[in-house]
Design an enzyme around this catalytic site. Structure first.
Site, short mmCIF file in Angstrom:
data_model
loop_
_atom_site.label_atom_id
_atom_site.label_comp_id
_atom_site.label_asym_id
_atom_site.label_seq_id
_atom_site.Cartn_x
_atom_site.Cartn_y
_atom_site.Cartn_z
N ASP A 20 0.94 -1.25 0.29
CA ASP A 20 -0.07 0.13 -0.08
C ASP A 20 0.86 1.41 -0.55
OD1 ASP A 20 -2.42 1.23 -0.18
OD2 ASP A 20 -2.75 1.66 2.21
N PHE A 22 1.17 5.90 -0.32
CA PHE A 22 1.40 6.52 0.34
C PHE A 22 1.18 8.06 -0.55
CE2 PHE A 22 2.53 9.84 4.33
CZ PHE A 22 1.47 9.95 5.05
N HIS A 27 -3.13 14.44 1.15
CA HIS A 27 -3.32 13.51 2.48
C HIS A 27 -1.86 12.97 3.23
CE1 HIS A 27 -4.06 10.61 4.78
NE2 HIS A 27 -3.12 9.19 4.19
N ARG A 36 2.92 15.77 12.64
CA ARG A 36 4.25 16.67 13.26
C ARG A 36 4.51 17.98 13.24
NH1 ARG A 36 5.19 11.81 10.44
NH2 ARG A 36 5.08 13.35 8.73
N GLU A 93 -10.15 4.14 4.51
CA GLU A 93 -9.23 5.07 3.91
C GLU A 93 -10.00 5.10 2.23
OE1 GLU A 93 -4.69 5.55 5.48
OE2 GLU A 93 -5.04 3.92 4.41
N GLU A 95 -9.26 4.54 -1.07
CA GLU A 95 -7.89 4.07 -2.32
C GLU A 95 -8.32 3.38 -3.81
OE1 GLU A 95 -4.46 2.73 -0.35
OE2 GLU A 95 -5.16 3.33 1.40
N ASP A 127 -9.40 0.80 2.72
CA ASP A 127 -7.55 0.23 3.57
C ASP A 127 -8.19 0.45 4.99
OD1 ASP A 127 -5.51 -0.42 4.34
OD2 ASP A 127 -3.98 1.27 4.78
N ARG A 131 -6.48 4.19 13.49
CA ARG A 131 -5.44 4.98 13.97
C ARG A 131 -5.06 5.19 15.60
NH1 ARG A 131 -4.75 6.06 8.77
NH2 ARG A 131 -6.90 6.76 7.97
N GLN A 134 -2.85 2.49 15.40
CA GLN A 134 -1.41 2.51 14.21
C GLN A 134 -1.00 3.54 14.67
OE1 GLN A 134 -3.28 4.37 10.46
NE2 GLN A 134 -1.08 5.37 9.67
N TYR A 138 3.47 2.43 14.77
CA TYR A 138 3.84 2.61 13.53
C TYR A 138 4.97 2.95 13.43
CZ TYR A 138 3.17 7.73 12.03
OH TYR A 138 3.36 9.04 12.07
N LYS A 147 -3.93 -2.26 10.34
CA LYS A 147 -3.78 -1.62 9.08
C LYS A 147 -4.42 -3.18 8.67
CE LYS A 147 -2.69 2.18 7.58
NZ LYS A 147 -3.91 2.82 6.12
N THR A 151 -8.71 -5.61 4.31
CA THR A 151 -8.83 -4.74 3.36
C THR A 151 -9.66 -4.78 2.38
OG1 THR A 151 -6.89 -3.99 4.07
CG2 THR A 151 -7.88 -3.54 2.11
N THR A 244 -4.26 6.89 0.32
CA THR A 244 -5.54 7.32 0.82
C THR A 244 -5.55 8.64 -0.64
OG1 THR A 244 -5.12 7.15 2.69
CG2 THR A 244 -6.98 8.87 2.51
N GLU A 258 -8.71 12.89 8.49
CA GLU A 258 -8.35 14.54 7.84
C GLU A 258 -10.03 14.84 7.86
OE1 GLU A 258 -6.17 14.60 3.78
OE2 GLU A 258 -6.39 12.37 4.31
O1 LIG Z 1 2.46 10.51 8.18
C1 LIG Z 1 2.70 10.25 9.36
O2 LIG Z 1 3.66 9.97 10.32
C2 LIG Z 1 2.00 8.92 9.53
C3 LIG Z 1 1.02 8.80 8.50
C4 LIG Z 1 0.02 8.71 8.35
O3 LIG Z 1 -0.75 7.02 8.85
C5 LIG Z 1 -1.15 8.18 7.18
C6 LIG Z 1 -1.34 6.67 6.99
O4 LIG Z 1 -2.19 5.86 7.42
C7 LIG Z 1 -0.85 6.15 5.80
C8 LIG Z 1 -2.10 5.05 4.58
O5 LIG Z 1 -2.78 6.25 3.80
O6 LIG Z 1 -2.45 4.07 4.30
CA LIG Z 2 -3.61 3.08 3.35
MG LIG Z 3 -6.32 -2.65 5.55
#
Ligand SMILES: O=C(O)/C=C/C(=O)CC(=O)CC(=O)O
Ligand SMILES: [Ca+2]
Ligand SMILES: [Mg+2]
Length: 310
Positions: A20, A22, A27, A36, A93, A95, A127, A131, A134, A138, A147, A151, A244, A258
């Protein structure tokens, strides 16, 4: 010919591997601002390569399959310890995903300008993402149990040939990509995407977002070329999620993370509202291309949330 409602749809392919990406800048930027702050929203690598994680193929299900709310460890706030329990921030998500075919031999990368010959077609994909799970798990290796619990994909594959009339120019990439990712012509597709939610017990579903495949910054051919550049082999039926697909407008964001800005505001749903998904919610994706006097439809990609295990 059979009436669609009268047949049981099955997964259109045996999916060996699932990756998957990004690849929507909107997004990536929104997630980055939330996690951040605006100064470091998008990591510098993002503009040089299509970022991805290796997903879980075993839990990819066909549209209409219920999704059980996952349990897991949630993100501690402040000095509190992590909690274990049903996800409190369950999300969708929006996608699409490319279905690989035929793919490449181990050690023999696919040239970016020939990558389209290795994509059989595309499907809609949700997906599902927890959250809270995750966010805690992550760093540093990427998404894992947040995740991999489910799916969903739509039931039939729309071939790239069928999409050709809807191809459009992909966004200009700045800085220019390295030569192995530079395409002679960089194409996206004009595919209208929509998400609606039907809360438990309600007859009507409510549209929460409208987006378009053309918002992807990295094209599916660049994704495929990048995936194989180290020699990794892709096999027929492998699935490459786009990531996404958020657009630039506030009503074109591709997930509740979002839309609710990580639960700080509510999304209206008819007479009710949501920050994240509740038990009984049915999430319905649809997608179509509008031709001159005809439509290419992707069907729907839907799933209902069942309560977690006790
Ligand atoms: O920018 C980050 O640190 C984290 C972004 C995400 O977690 C977005 C996400 O879930 C990835 C996705 O779109 O599958
Ligand atoms: Ca995704
Ligand atoms: Mg998934």
């Amino acid at each position: 010919m059979l009436v669609q409602d009268k047949v049981q749809m099955l997964l259109p392919i045996a999916i060996g591997d699932y990756t998957d990406f990004f690849s929507s800048m909107y997004h990536a930027r929104n997630c980055g601002i939330m996690f951040r702050g605006p100064e470091n929203a998008i990591n510098p690598n993002w503009f040089h390569l299509p970022i991805a994680y290796h997903g879980r193929a075993s839990s990819i299900v066909i549209s209409g399959t219920d999704i059980i709310r996952p349990r897991g460890q949630g993100h501690p706030s402040g000095n509190s310890p992590p909690y274990f329990g049903p996800s409190r921030k369950l999300d969708f998500e929006l996608e699409m995903a490319a279905v690989v075919g035929p793919g490449n031999e181990l050690g023999k990368p696919i040239d970016v300008n020939e990558a389209a010959d290795h994509i059989f077609g595309v499907v809609l994909m949700n997906d599902w993402s927890a959250r809270d799970i995750q966010a805690w798990e992550y760093v540093p290796l990427g998404p894992f149990l947040g995740k991999s619990f489910g799916t969903t994909i739509s039931p039939w594959i729309v071939t790239l040939d069928a999409l050709e009339p809807f191809s459009c120019e992909a966004p200009k990439q700045e800085p220019p990509s390295l030569p192995y990712l530079a395409e002679k012509t960089s194409r996206n597709y004009d595919i209208n995407l929509e998400v609606s939610i039907r809360p438990a017990g309600q007859g009507d579903s409510h549209v929460v977002t409208k987006s378009n495949f053309k918002h992807l910054y990295w094209t599916i051919t660049q994704q495929l070329a990048h995936h194989t550049i180290n020699g990794c082999n892709l096999r027929p039926g492998d699935l490459l999620g786009t990531g996404t697909i958020s657009g630039p407008e506030p009503d074109s964001l591709g997930c509740l993370l979002e839309l609710s800005w990580n639960g700080t505001k509510s999304v209206t749903l008819g007479g009710t509202s949501r920050k994240f998904l509740e038990d009984g919610d049915e999430v319905i994706f649809s997608g179509f291309c509008k031709g001159n006097g005809y439509i290419v439809g992707f069907g729907s990609c839907s799933g209902k949330i069942l309560p977690s295990l006790p």
